[in-house]
Design an enzyme around this catalytic site. Sequence first.
Site, PDB file in Angstrom:
ATOM      1  N   THR C  46      -1.654  67.143  85.654  1.00 24.82           N
ATOM      2  CA  THR C  46      -1.190  67.627  84.355  1.00 24.82           C
ATOM      3  C   THR C  46      -0.220  68.793  84.514  1.00 24.82           C
ATOM      4  O   THR C  46       0.768  68.906  83.786  1.00 24.82           O
ATOM      5  CB  THR C  46      -2.405  68.089  83.522  1.00 24.82           C
ATOM      6  OG1 THR C  46      -3.351  67.026  83.491  1.00 24.82           O
ATOM      7  CG2 THR C  46      -1.997  68.481  82.125  1.00 24.82           C
ATOM      8  N   THR C  47      -0.506  69.658  85.479  1.00 25.72           N
ATOM      9  CA  THR C  47       0.323  70.829  85.726  1.00 25.72           C
ATOM     10  C   THR C  47       1.745  70.454  86.134  1.00 25.72           C
ATOM     11  O   THR C  47       2.676  71.246  85.963  1.00 25.72           O
ATOM     12  CB  THR C  47      -0.347  71.685  86.827  1.00 25.72           C
ATOM     13  OG1 THR C  47      -1.679  71.987  86.417  1.00 25.72           O
ATOM     14  CG2 THR C  47       0.399  72.970  87.087  1.00 25.72           C
ATOM     15  N   TYR C 109      -6.481  61.057  73.459  1.00 24.81           N
ATOM     16  CA  TYR C 109      -5.977  60.725  72.128  1.00 24.81           C
ATOM     17  C   TYR C 109      -6.704  59.565  71.447  1.00 24.81           C
ATOM     18  O   TYR C 109      -7.096  59.698  70.294  1.00 24.81           O
ATOM     19  CB  TYR C 109      -4.468  60.433  72.156  1.00 24.81           C
ATOM     20  CG  TYR C 109      -3.889  60.345  70.762  1.00 24.81           C
ATOM     21  CD1 TYR C 109      -3.725  61.499  70.008  1.00 24.81           C
ATOM     22  CD2 TYR C 109      -3.566  59.124  70.176  1.00 24.81           C
ATOM     23  CE1 TYR C 109      -3.235  61.431  68.707  1.00 24.81           C
ATOM     24  CE2 TYR C 109      -3.090  59.055  68.881  1.00 24.81           C
ATOM     25  CZ  TYR C 109      -2.915  60.199  68.161  1.00 24.81           C
ATOM     26  OH  TYR C 109      -2.452  60.138  66.872  1.00 24.81           O
ATOM     27  N   TYR C 135     -11.285  62.640  86.140  1.00 29.24           N
ATOM     28  CA  TYR C 135     -10.964  63.982  85.653  1.00 29.24           C
ATOM     29  C   TYR C 135     -11.450  64.123  84.206  1.00 29.24           C
ATOM     30  O   TYR C 135     -11.016  63.389  83.323  1.00 29.24           O
ATOM     31  CB  TYR C 135      -9.448  64.174  85.759  1.00 29.24           C
ATOM     32  CG  TYR C 135      -8.900  65.497  85.278  1.00 29.24           C
ATOM     33  CD1 TYR C 135      -9.687  66.627  85.115  1.00 29.24           C
ATOM     34  CD2 TYR C 135      -7.536  65.627  84.996  1.00 29.24           C
ATOM     35  CE1 TYR C 135      -9.147  67.830  84.676  1.00 29.24           C
ATOM     36  CE2 TYR C 135      -6.987  66.823  84.567  1.00 29.24           C
ATOM     37  CZ  TYR C 135      -7.803  67.909  84.401  1.00 29.24           C
ATOM     38  OH  TYR C 135      -7.270  69.106  83.960  1.00 29.24           O
ATOM     39  N   ARG C 140      -8.360  68.744  76.342  1.00 27.41           N
ATOM     40  CA  ARG C 140      -7.090  68.024  76.250  1.00 27.41           C
ATOM     41  C   ARG C 140      -7.260  66.605  75.710  1.00 27.41           C
ATOM     42  O   ARG C 140      -6.417  66.110  74.972  1.00 27.41           O
ATOM     43  CB  ARG C 140      -6.422  67.923  77.631  1.00 27.41           C
ATOM     44  CG  ARG C 140      -5.911  69.249  78.169  1.00 27.41           C
ATOM     45  CD  ARG C 140      -5.228  69.046  79.523  1.00 27.41           C
ATOM     46  NE  ARG C 140      -4.725  70.284  80.079  1.00 27.41           N
ATOM     47  CZ  ARG C 140      -3.556  70.850  79.756  1.00 27.41           C
ATOM     48  NH1 ARG C 140      -2.762  70.249  78.893  1.00 27.41           N
ATOM     49  NH2 ARG C 140      -3.187  71.989  80.312  1.00 27.41           N
ATOM     50  N   LYS C 164     -13.266  65.769  88.875  1.00 25.60           N
ATOM     51  CA  LYS C 164     -12.696  67.084  88.573  1.00 25.60           C
ATOM     52  C   LYS C 164     -13.236  67.452  87.207  1.00 25.60           C
ATOM     53  O   LYS C 164     -12.865  66.841  86.197  1.00 25.60           O
ATOM     54  CB  LYS C 164     -11.165  67.018  88.577  1.00 25.60           C
ATOM     55  CG  LYS C 164     -10.489  68.342  88.245  1.00 25.60           C
ATOM     56  CD  LYS C 164      -8.969  68.216  88.166  1.00 25.60           C
ATOM     57  CE  LYS C 164      -8.329  69.517  87.705  1.00 25.60           C
ATOM     58  NZ  LYS C 164      -6.884  69.354  87.385  1.00 25.60           N
ATOM     59  N   ILE C 206      -9.730  71.894  92.131  1.00 24.16           N
ATOM     60  CA  ILE C 206      -8.298  71.574  92.013  1.00 24.16           C
ATOM     61  C   ILE C 206      -7.726  72.624  91.091  1.00 24.16           C
ATOM     62  O   ILE C 206      -8.095  72.695  89.918  1.00 24.16           O
ATOM     63  CB  ILE C 206      -8.082  70.139  91.499  1.00 24.16           C
ATOM     64  CG1 ILE C 206      -8.584  69.151  92.561  1.00 24.16           C
ATOM     65  CG2 ILE C 206      -6.606  69.894  91.183  1.00 24.16           C
ATOM     66  CD1 ILE C 206      -8.494  67.685  92.173  1.00 24.16           C
TER      67      ILE C 206
END
Lengths: 291, 291, 291, 291
Positions: C46-47, C109, C135, C140, C164, C206
């Site tokens: 994502t980063t 979503y 993850y 989010r 994660k 992470i």
Amino acid sequence: MTQFYGTGAALVTPFKVDKSVDYEALVRLVNFQIDNDIDYLVVMGTTGEPATLTNVEKQKVIKTVIETNNGQLPLVIGIGGNNTQAVINEIEETDLSAFDAILSVSPYYNKPTQEGIYQHFKAIAAISPKPIIIYNVPSRTGVSMTPKTILRLASDCSNIIGVKEASGDMDQAFMLLQNKPEGFLVLSGDDMVALPMVLMGGAGVITVIGQGIPGDFSKMIKLALEGKSKEASKLHFKIMNSIYYIFEEGNPAGIKALLKKRSICECTVRLPLVEASAELQEKISNFIDNY
Amino acid sequence: MTQFYGTGAALVTPFKVDKSVDYEALVRLVNFQIDNDIDYLVVMGTTGEPATLTNVEKQKVIKTVIETNNGQLPLVIGIGGNNTQAVINEIEETDLSAFDAILSVSPYYNKPTQEGIYQHFKAIAAISPKPIIIYNVPSRTGVSMTPKTILRLASDCSNIIGVKEASGDMDQAFMLLQNKPEGFLVLSGDDMVALPMVLMGGAGVITVIGQGIPGDFSKMIKLALEGKSKEASKLHFKIMNSIYYIFEEGNPAGIKALLKKRSICECTVRLPLVEASAELQEKISNFIDNY
Amino acid sequence: MTQFYGTGAALVTPFKVDKSVDYEALVRLVNFQIDNDIDYLVVMGTTGEPATLTNVEKQKVIKTVIETNNGQLPLVIGIGGNNTQAVINEIEETDLSAFDAILSVSPYYNKPTQEGIYQHFKAIAAISPKPIIIYNVPSRTGVSMTPKTILRLASDCSNIIGVKEASGDMDQAFMLLQNKPEGFLVLSGDDMVALPMVLMGGAGVITVIGQGIPGDFSKMIKLALEGKSKEASKLHFKIMNSIYYIFEEGNPAGIKALLKKRSICECTVRLPLVEASAELQEKISNFIDNY
Amino acid sequence: MTQFYGTGAALVTPFKVDKSVDYEALVRLVNFQIDNDIDYLVVMGTTGEPATLTNVEKQKVIKTVIETNNGQLPLVIGIGGNNTQAVINEIEETDLSAFDAILSVSPYYNKPTQEGIYQHFKAIAAISPKPIIIYNVPSRTGVSMTPKTILRLASDCSNIIGVKEASGDMDQAFMLLQNKPEGFLVLSGDDMVALPMVLMGGAGVITVIGQGIPGDFSKMIKLALEGKSKEASKLHFKIMNSIYYIFEEGNPAGIKALLKKRSICECTVRLPLVEASAELQEKISNFIDNY
């Protein structure tokens, strides 16, 4: 129990700047409600700061309200707590002859289960000589009464006549309105959603802001009870910002600041509460000036 | 204040099945703590159900603990409330000679602002003859003391020696640990995160489960204080499910069920609390059998 | 899968001020990790802002990392989404030969049920030629994978090798650590609680901040894996404020501001993200100057 | 933009049991809306599962709706995402001639700041040939558009004509209704509070349940727009339980189960979603049988 349709004002306990109870201001406050179409009065509600009153003060406050009201409006008294036996004792020891109902908050701090809440109110209802309105305010108590618990009490205890619902959860209000017994009162305990709750079938509201702007607030609720949503919502948006303001630094610090602006009482509160900041008093003052 | 490093047990108040206080069981409970490496005792904490004890019962419970303990462990007494003046009065009127500190919860139900919480504890600290540990438990009180407020009190009031932190927010604990004055105690008020808090620098815990499994729980915290995370975490996972169980139907209903299984007391609680369900008692019983 | 013990850096994708990808900065960033004891690299996390990269850019970023790394560190690639078939297609169409594992976020979503999440990852695991780390980041995605779902996947899919975990819920991490199959990796996906999670038995983290302060962050996690909580927590409190700063205006705006200060890349991000405010850049700059 | 007053139906995309798109069912669905007083149609909304449709399928779904509708109702198309440039590209590449507005959800997953959200929609508005309704659904996107951001967009971008508000926060709706520019549409995106929002001044609703019970739902909203709260709330409580049911296992699994009962389409969804459980299908079936 149609006397509790409409708007009940949860009265503050006015204090002088030296923190003693201001009984003259209390007389002004009660008359202000009577003169401006409030439907009933609630004494010793949370807004009245009963946690920081002595027993002697409580008696004198109650006496002052009863005498000033002089039978003009129905009266409700707040008696609740987190010790079931103590609530029972208080009800049994209080002269309730002047009161039409008891408002009893669900136990705070010790966080009973739903079964515990049910047993608590069942035990209280069993000894109460007056009708009871139970009060759900999880943001203060730490636990919400579920619709199932409220409806179970409504069904099993004939003198539990209504709920002051302040969970802030519109779905919870809908579940109550859909499933409640005939005649059971669903009252809003949250000024901001009082109007939509009444438009959806609620019987009214026990209000904080209403004691500061009684005429318009009471009119708004009456219009809602008549199904006149357009006229009612106009009043809602006229009043709305004052509701944000009076809760911005907690209750009753905010409403006392508004009542000070209206020359009814000082804005003094007792510790652990502190009076509204100068900034908030200014905002409230401007609101009233431009109202 | 190194006497509050480690594990403090927040004692239940045992009741007989007829709901009267069971002082003999209390003697057993206190001795069980002393014999199993608990570091200090907390009486009249939330777990002790002080909300439903009479004043006479409170005095006798306190006396029983003092006499049974007989100076072996440091003692902490819970005195707190949502009426600042009443807390002050209670501190002034209580014989605190046997106690090493007061545990004082932040005001519940009337929801003071941060400034109100600060003024509340400042006023209490000003008159207290004993050190004070303030208690942050927003899930019960409805409002959290922010790190800023806690640190302001730690800085301004030399006899506020620590905080029992039960906000459930690890970030809040980190902010306190990073910015606290030297010697100020950050104690976990949440059994589930007691170990990580101590591993990160906390001084210990005021525990519920620890009174039921005192040996292993106390050993876990001691290992953590020595920086032995691997040995400590093994004990955490051995104990862990019992923590879920004892809070599943609220405190102290759960811990009393566990203490019943251990033949220390009945699982009786007073309204508005109700005793643990048969299902929960069964789970707890199995846990202890397989421990 | 011991290669994923320790610290994996979730790499940003550096952009020039004209918003094009800055491959030279990416080379600097990768070498900075390799030179400072990071244990493995995560690309297209994502980063890395994959949502706003074109396919061509993604391929070139991946190629740059592979070539710069040149086999020195294990590599993980992020491939996830809310369309199960599309994730399957992407895995099948990607050359994964240089990668040691796939990091796959749970669907965002469209809010699948727990059964939907299970079926999603089961279908992906069935076709994946590489081990998968799932993850969990409900802040989010809008829905949390429960421990039950994660453990079901861990049990049923042998190539799902770890999670994660970024739910921010310490209890959830504990349930995973207590009940996971031998060898299953519980990795922190939250920099602030990475240390307590590893001290309690987690395999590592992470990280976002770790790529900006790789030496100390990686050392902190290594100390934790060795059970040296006291030394590790000193490093935590040294690093801590930077973690608040880099998430204050969202990720990766904050970490890019920190990397800019370290002369590794610009702080440019792509819409809908916007670069860190001048105030935040100033705070980060001061933090690094005083580190 | 009075064409968006009232009830817009966010259409599902029907699938056959083999998971292929069922265009014949889509024709039935569209005609069911037109024949039962729905005011406008929304295609490619979240309910339409666009995340799991291929581009070819999307085009064919859109074409089917346009042709079936044949100009009878206004049409809205969902085009949104978390990559600003990609949203711009999609708007520019789509034939929008048959559409009256675009519904664009705020970015999900990458969690922009309020400034990022503002810049995102400002950039989109700058190139859009059609009016835009922005969509706030923080439970899916992970971040809420504040009233301030929405009002800033309403003020700065003349072709942002309204907001589909699904934050579940009545206060947020009130702030929008009080401060919005003349003519700006505040539409409920939450079926359960659609009625109170319209009674308080909202322009209408983009609904899920409404496509399954179009006649009564549409009538309820029309009555609300006329200020007839008593008649409208009767319909609300008649419909209410179906709203709980269709969201109990997520959207559109629930509404597809209801539409199956009504013989409009299968209840098939695509991974990561899974179809409604047998228990839920039974509850929905009973609801319709007793409606």
